[in-house]
Motif scaffolding. Structure first.
Motif, PDB file in Angstrom:
ATOM      1  N   VAL A  26       0.834  -1.209   0.000  1.00 43.17           N
ATOM      2  CA  VAL A  26       0.000   0.000   0.000  1.00 43.17           C
ATOM      3  C   VAL A  26       0.868   1.259   0.000  1.00 43.17           C
ATOM      4  O   VAL A  26       0.532   2.244  -0.662  1.00 43.17           O
ATOM      5  CB  VAL A  26      -1.025   0.000   1.149  1.00 43.17           C
ATOM      6  N   ASN A  27       1.991   1.239   0.685  1.00 45.95           N
ATOM      7  CA  ASN A  27       2.885   2.401   0.673  1.00 45.95           C
ATOM      8  C   ASN A  27       3.440   2.650  -0.722  1.00 45.95           C
ATOM      9  O   ASN A  27       3.567   3.797  -1.156  1.00 45.95           O
ATOM     10  CB  ASN A  27       4.006   2.232   1.696  1.00 45.95           C
ATOM     11  N   GLY A  28       3.768   1.600  -1.437  1.00 50.48           N
ATOM     12  CA  GLY A  28       4.220   1.737  -2.814  1.00 50.48           C
ATOM     13  C   GLY A  28       3.132   2.326  -3.703  1.00 50.48           C
ATOM     14  O   GLY A  28       3.400   3.188  -4.545  1.00 50.48           O
ATOM     15  N   TRP A  29       1.901   1.868  -3.509  1.00 47.70           N
ATOM     16  CA  TRP A  29       0.785   2.410  -4.283  1.00 47.70           C
ATOM     17  C   TRP A  29       0.564   3.884  -3.977  1.00 47.70           C
ATOM     18  O   TRP A  29       0.296   4.675  -4.879  1.00 47.70           O
ATOM     19  CB  TRP A  29      -0.486   1.639  -3.989  1.00 47.70           C
ATOM     20  N   LEU A  30       0.670   4.258  -2.712  1.00 50.37           N
ATOM     21  CA  LEU A  30       0.480   5.657  -2.332  1.00 50.37           C
ATOM     22  C   LEU A  30       1.566   6.539  -2.944  1.00 50.37           C
ATOM     23  O   LEU A  30       1.284   7.644  -3.410  1.00 50.37           O
ATOM     24  CB  LEU A  30       0.434   5.806  -0.818  1.00 50.37           C
ATOM     25  N   ASP A  31       2.794   6.043  -2.954  1.00 48.25           N
ATOM     26  CA  ASP A  31       3.882   6.785  -3.607  1.00 48.25           C
ATOM     27  C   ASP A  31       3.598   6.945  -5.100  1.00 48.25           C
ATOM     28  O   ASP A  31       3.777   8.024  -5.667  1.00 48.25           O
ATOM     29  CB  ASP A  31       5.225   6.077  -3.409  1.00 48.25           C
ATOM     30  N   GLU A  32       3.156   5.862  -5.726  1.00 46.03           N
ATOM     31  CA  GLU A  32       2.842   5.881  -7.149  1.00 46.03           C
ATOM     32  C   GLU A  32       1.708   6.867  -7.449  1.00 46.03           C
ATOM     33  O   GLU A  32       1.782   7.645  -8.402  1.00 46.03           O
ATOM     34  CB  GLU A  32       2.448   4.470  -7.593  1.00 46.03           C
ATOM     35  N   LEU A  33       0.680   6.859  -6.610  1.00 43.15           N
ATOM     36  CA  LEU A  33      -0.439   7.791  -6.800  1.00 43.15           C
ATOM     37  C   LEU A  33       0.022   9.238  -6.642  1.00 43.15           C
ATOM     38  O   LEU A  33      -0.386  10.109  -7.410  1.00 43.15           O
ATOM     39  CB  LEU A  33      -1.563   7.488  -5.811  1.00 43.15           C
ATOM     40  N   GLY A  34       0.856   9.496  -5.643  1.00 41.58           N
ATOM     41  CA  GLY A  34       1.358  10.845  -5.431  1.00 41.58           C
ATOM     42  C   GLY A  34       2.096  11.367  -6.648  1.00 41.58           C
ATOM     43  O   GLY A  34       1.897  12.513  -7.074  1.00 41.58           O
ATOM     44  N   ARG A  35       2.932  10.518  -7.242  1.00 39.14           N
ATOM     45  CA  ARG A  35       3.674  10.918  -8.442  1.00 39.14           C
ATOM     46  C   ARG A  35       2.737  11.088  -9.640  1.00 39.14           C
ATOM     47  O   ARG A  35       2.816  12.066 -10.368  1.00 39.14           O
ATOM     48  CB  ARG A  35       4.762   9.897  -8.764  1.00 39.14           C
ATOM     49  N   ALA A  36       1.853  10.131  -9.832  1.00 39.16           N
ATOM     50  CA  ALA A  36       0.969  10.152 -11.000  1.00 39.16           C
ATOM     51  C   ALA A  36      -0.039  11.292 -10.950  1.00 39.16           C
ATOM     52  O   ALA A  36      -0.385  11.866 -11.983  1.00 39.16           O
ATOM     53  CB  ALA A  36       0.236   8.817 -11.119  1.00 39.16           C
ATOM     54  N   LEU A  37      -0.501  11.630  -9.754  1.00 42.61           N
ATOM     55  CA  LEU A  37      -1.527  12.671  -9.615  1.00 42.61           C
ATOM     56  C   LEU A  37      -0.926  14.039  -9.301  1.00 42.61           C
ATOM     57  O   LEU A  37      -1.655  15.006  -9.131  1.00 42.61           O
ATOM     58  CB  LEU A  37      -2.537  12.269  -8.533  1.00 42.61           C
ATOM     59  N   ALA A  38       0.393  14.100  -9.206  1.00 37.35           N
ATOM     60  CA  ALA A  38       1.120  15.353  -8.965  1.00 37.35           C
ATOM     61  C   ALA A  38       0.651  16.066  -7.701  1.00 37.35           C
ATOM     62  O   ALA A  38       0.358  17.255  -7.702  1.00 37.35           O
ATOM     63  CB  ALA A  38       1.023  16.276 -10.172  1.00 37.35           C
ATOM     64  N   CYS A  39       0.581  15.291  -6.638  1.00 36.28           N
ATOM     65  CA  CYS A  39       0.251  15.871  -5.335  1.00 36.28           C
ATOM     66  C   CYS A  39       1.071  15.135  -4.276  1.00 36.28           C
ATOM     67  O   CYS A  39       1.543  14.026  -4.509  1.00 36.28           O
ATOM     68  CB  CYS A  39      -1.242  15.770  -5.040  1.00 36.28           C
ATOM     69  N   PRO A  40       1.237  15.742  -3.111  1.00 35.50           N
ATOM     70  CA  PRO A  40       2.018  15.069  -2.071  1.00 35.50           C
ATOM     71  C   PRO A  40       1.365  13.761  -1.630  1.00 35.50           C
ATOM     72  O   PRO A  40       0.137  13.646  -1.579  1.00 35.50           O
ATOM     73  CB  PRO A  40       2.021  16.088  -0.927  1.00 35.50           C
ATOM     74  N   ARG A  41       2.192  12.802  -1.328  1.00 32.95           N
ATOM     75  CA  ARG A  41       1.709  11.498  -0.865  1.00 32.95           C
ATOM     76  C   ARG A  41       0.785  11.649   0.339  1.00 32.95           C
ATOM     77  O   ARG A  41      -0.246  10.992   0.435  1.00 32.95           O
ATOM     78  CB  ARG A  41       2.918  10.628  -0.507  1.00 32.95           C
ATOM     79  N   ASP A  42       1.150  12.512   1.281  1.00 28.88           N
ATOM     80  CA  ASP A  42       0.326  12.706   2.476  1.00 28.88           C
ATOM     81  C   ASP A  42      -1.049  13.267   2.137  1.00 28.88           C
ATOM     82  O   ASP A  42      -2.031  12.975   2.810  1.00 28.88           O
ATOM     83  CB  ASP A  42       1.018  13.628   3.483  1.00 28.88           C
TER      84      ASP A  42
END
Length: 73
Positions: A26-42
């Protein structure tokens, strides 16, 4: 990294449903989403785990993440 809105929604829904093997996945997915959606992971984390309002959907979380605008301090 390129990810469609629909693919991001599917991934967010999997996280919301706790459909993952372990915290590392899940942490990997959250990192991936943060990069793909151009917003901070948090930011995406907060949208998924602590949504604003009842019944927030995965699509709403993705839309809010895509609308993210950084601000100057």
């Amino acid at each position: 990294m390129e990810m469609t809105r629909e693919a991001a929604g599917v991934l967010v829904q999997r996280i919301m449903d706790a459909d993952y093997a372990d915290d590392d996945e899940v942490n990997g997915w959250l990192d991936e989403l943060g990069r793909a959606l151009a917003c901070p992971r948090d930011y995406i984390c907060n949208l998924i785990f602590w949504p604003q309002g009842p019944g927030a959907s995965a699509a709403e979380a993705v839309d809010r993440a895509l609308a993210y605008q950084p601000f100057a301090l």
